[in-house]
Scaffold this motif. Structure first.
Motif, mmCIF file in Angstrom:
data_model
loop_
_atom_site.group_PDB
_atom_site.id
_atom_site.type_symbol
_atom_site.label_atom_id
_atom_site.label_comp_id
_atom_site.label_asym_id
_atom_site.label_seq_id
_atom_site.Cartn_x
_atom_site.Cartn_y
_atom_site.Cartn_z
ATOM 1 N N ASP A 168 0.859 -1.182 0.000
ATOM 2 C CA ASP A 168 0.000 0.000 0.000
ATOM 3 C C ASP A 168 0.898 1.236 0.000
ATOM 4 O O ASP A 168 2.118 1.128 0.055
ATOM 5 C CB ASP A 168 -0.897 -0.008 1.245
ATOM 6 C CG ASP A 168 -2.186 0.781 1.051
ATOM 7 O OD1 ASP A 168 -2.181 1.716 0.212
ATOM 8 O OD2 ASP A 168 -3.174 0.477 1.739
ATOM 9 N N THR A 202 -9.179 -5.809 10.097
ATOM 10 C CA THR A 202 -8.439 -6.793 9.308
ATOM 11 C C THR A 202 -6.967 -6.779 9.705
ATOM 12 O O THR A 202 -6.486 -5.845 10.344
ATOM 13 C CB THR A 202 -8.514 -6.512 7.790
ATOM 14 O OG1 THR A 202 -7.723 -5.362 7.477
ATOM 15 C CG2 THR A 202 -9.951 -6.291 7.325
ATOM 16 N N GLU A 250 -2.770 -10.466 3.140
ATOM 17 C CA GLU A 250 -3.830 -10.798 2.193
ATOM 18 C C GLU A 250 -4.047 -12.307 2.109
ATOM 19 O O GLU A 250 -3.104 -13.092 2.119
ATOM 20 C CB GLU A 250 -3.482 -10.264 0.801
ATOM 21 C CG GLU A 250 -3.592 -8.756 0.688
ATOM 22 C CD GLU A 250 -3.405 -8.275 -0.737
ATOM 23 O OE1 GLU A 250 -4.405 -7.931 -1.380
ATOM 24 O OE2 GLU A 250 -2.244 -8.251 -1.198
ATOM 25 N N ASN A 296 -6.333 -14.714 -0.441
ATOM 26 C CA ASN A 296 -7.183 -14.734 -1.634
ATOM 27 C C ASN A 296 -7.540 -13.327 -2.109
ATOM 28 O O ASN A 296 -8.683 -13.047 -2.490
ATOM 29 C CB ASN A 296 -8.471 -15.535 -1.360
ATOM 30 C CG ASN A 296 -8.191 -16.996 -1.056
ATOM 31 O OD1 ASN A 296 -7.283 -17.595 -1.620
ATOM 32 N ND2 ASN A 296 -8.971 -17.574 -0.155
ATOM 33 N N GLY A 297 -6.533 -12.445 -2.059
ATOM 34 C CA GLY A 297 -6.723 -11.106 -2.600
ATOM 35 C C GLY A 297 -7.375 -10.118 -1.661
ATOM 36 O O GLY A 297 -7.598 -8.965 -2.050
ATOM 37 N N GLN A 298 -7.692 -10.530 -0.435
ATOM 38 C CA GLN A 298 -8.314 -9.622 0.533
ATOM 39 C C GLN A 298 -7.582 -9.739 1.867
ATOM 40 O O GLN A 298 -7.061 -10.801 2.204
ATOM 41 C CB GLN A 298 -9.799 -9.951 0.734
ATOM 42 C CG GLN A 298 -10.655 -9.710 -0.506
ATOM 43 C CD GLN A 298 -12.126 -9.955 -0.218
ATOM 44 O OE1 GLN A 298 -12.475 -10.806 0.603
ATOM 45 N NE2 GLN A 298 -12.992 -9.218 -0.895
ATOM 46 N N TYR A 299 -7.562 -8.621 2.603
ATOM 47 C CA TYR A 299 -6.933 -8.663 3.915
ATOM 48 C C TYR A 299 -7.760 -9.530 4.859
ATOM 49 O O TYR A 299 -8.985 -9.422 4.911
ATOM 50 C CB TYR A 299 -6.763 -7.250 4.479
ATOM 51 C CG TYR A 299 -5.771 -6.433 3.680
ATOM 52 C CD1 TYR A 299 -4.410 -6.737 3.710
ATOM 53 C CD2 TYR A 299 -6.193 -5.379 2.875
ATOM 54 C CE1 TYR A 299 -3.506 -6.012 2.960
ATOM 55 C CE2 TYR A 299 -5.282 -4.646 2.126
ATOM 56 C CZ TYR A 299 -3.944 -4.966 2.173
ATOM 57 O OH TYR A 299 -3.045 -4.261 1.421
#
Length: 300
Positions: free
Chosen positions: A152, A180, A184, A186-189
């Motif tokens: 980020d 969270t 990550e 699966n692409g998410q936090y």
């Protein structure tokens, strides 16, 4: 008879030789398995050493989440009054705004609600002044350390975490929610804390205009239902490359840009908190720096 005995003897010898061969094969198999296990241990230990040497300890800006050690917590609570006085709040660019809302309380005391996430660099920056200000009214336990996400803006900003932390004070209550992690899946936090229904309602109701500039931003802080703020009060870039220990040490030096940003914002938060506690404790709320910082608080 002698020929038959001789045949039986040879048969027994063949069986014995076969069993001996099987035993040797079994021993070789066990030895190879043992050597393989040792190799795995060596690889794992070597990897951990490499991570540690590369800066993977909990106090580095890229380290994993962990528990804040006693010296770090002590440093945040023992910033000299002279430093707060010297820093003041003149350089603070963003401050909580007053709102008209029902009082936010817990256990009969004004409640401070923080909602953020460990991946968020702006949360990483703002946890420092929030923690410093609250430490002037009470004590944290089980405070964590973490860093913002590496992919980020302002990557790997060293910070604290309120996940699993508790706060005790005779003046205030505190709820810290980290929704969270910074990792990550699966692409998410990955999810972490779930706000209580009442806290989610507070977030949804007051984390939008006209109370704050933009809807849904984090970190979101509600101070007793009297003041709210969202986002960071200074740029996370100021903390780039610093460890938690280095940041905490800088907070004692009024000439440090980090102290000016963090302690200055903490003075403003303290001024808001003093309005919740009827100016208690007096040793904090009656200081010139805190009284001057009250002028930074936004009007409703």
């Amino acid at each position: 008879m002698s020929k038959r005995v001789e045949q039986k003897s040879r048969a027994r010898e063949r069986v014995a030789a076969q069993r001996a061969a099987e035993l040797r094969a079994e021993r070789r198999k066990r030895l190879l398995l043992a050597l393989g296990a040792v190799a795995v241990v060596i690889i794992v230990v070597g990897g951990l050493v490499a991570v540690r040497l590369a800066g993977g300890g909990k106090e580095t800006s890229t380290g994993p989440s962990g528990a804040a050690d006693t010296s770090l917590i002590t440093a945040l609570k023992s910033i000299p009054a002279s430093t707060f006085a010297a820093v003041g709040s003149d350089g603070v660019q963003a401050a909580p705004s007053a709102i008209t809302a029902p009082a936010l309380t817990a256990d009969g005391k004004p409640k401070v609600l923080y909602i953020g996430a460990e991946f968020c660099p702006y949360c990483a920056a703002e946890r420092w002044p929030v923690t410093v200000a609250l430490s002037r009214f009470g004590n944290f336990s089980n405070l964590g350390t973490t860093h913002s996400a590496g992919n980020d803006v302002f990557p790997n900003t060293a910070t604290l975490s309120f996940h699993g932390a508790s706060y005790t004070s005779q003046y205030l209550a505190f709820t810290g929610v980290e929704t969270t992690t910074n990792e990550e899946v699966n692409g998410q936090y990955a999810p972490l804390d779930t706000p209580a229904a009442a806290d989610q309602s507070t977030f949804d109701t007051y984390n939008k205009p006209p109370y704050v500039q933009s809807a849904g931003s984090i970190p979101f802080v509600d101070l007793g239902g009297k003041f709210v703020t969202s986002g960071a009060s200074y740029s996370p870039e100021l903390l780039a490359g610093k460890t938690q220990t280095e940041i905490a040490d800088a907070l004692k030096d009024p000439a440090s840009p980090i102290a000016k940003a963090v302690d200055g914002s903490a003075n403003v938060y303290t001024a808001a908190l003093c309005q919740l506690t009827n100016n208690q404790p007096g040793a904090v709320c009656t200081t010139d720096a805190v009284k001057a910082a009250a002028g930074k608080l936004g009007k409703s």
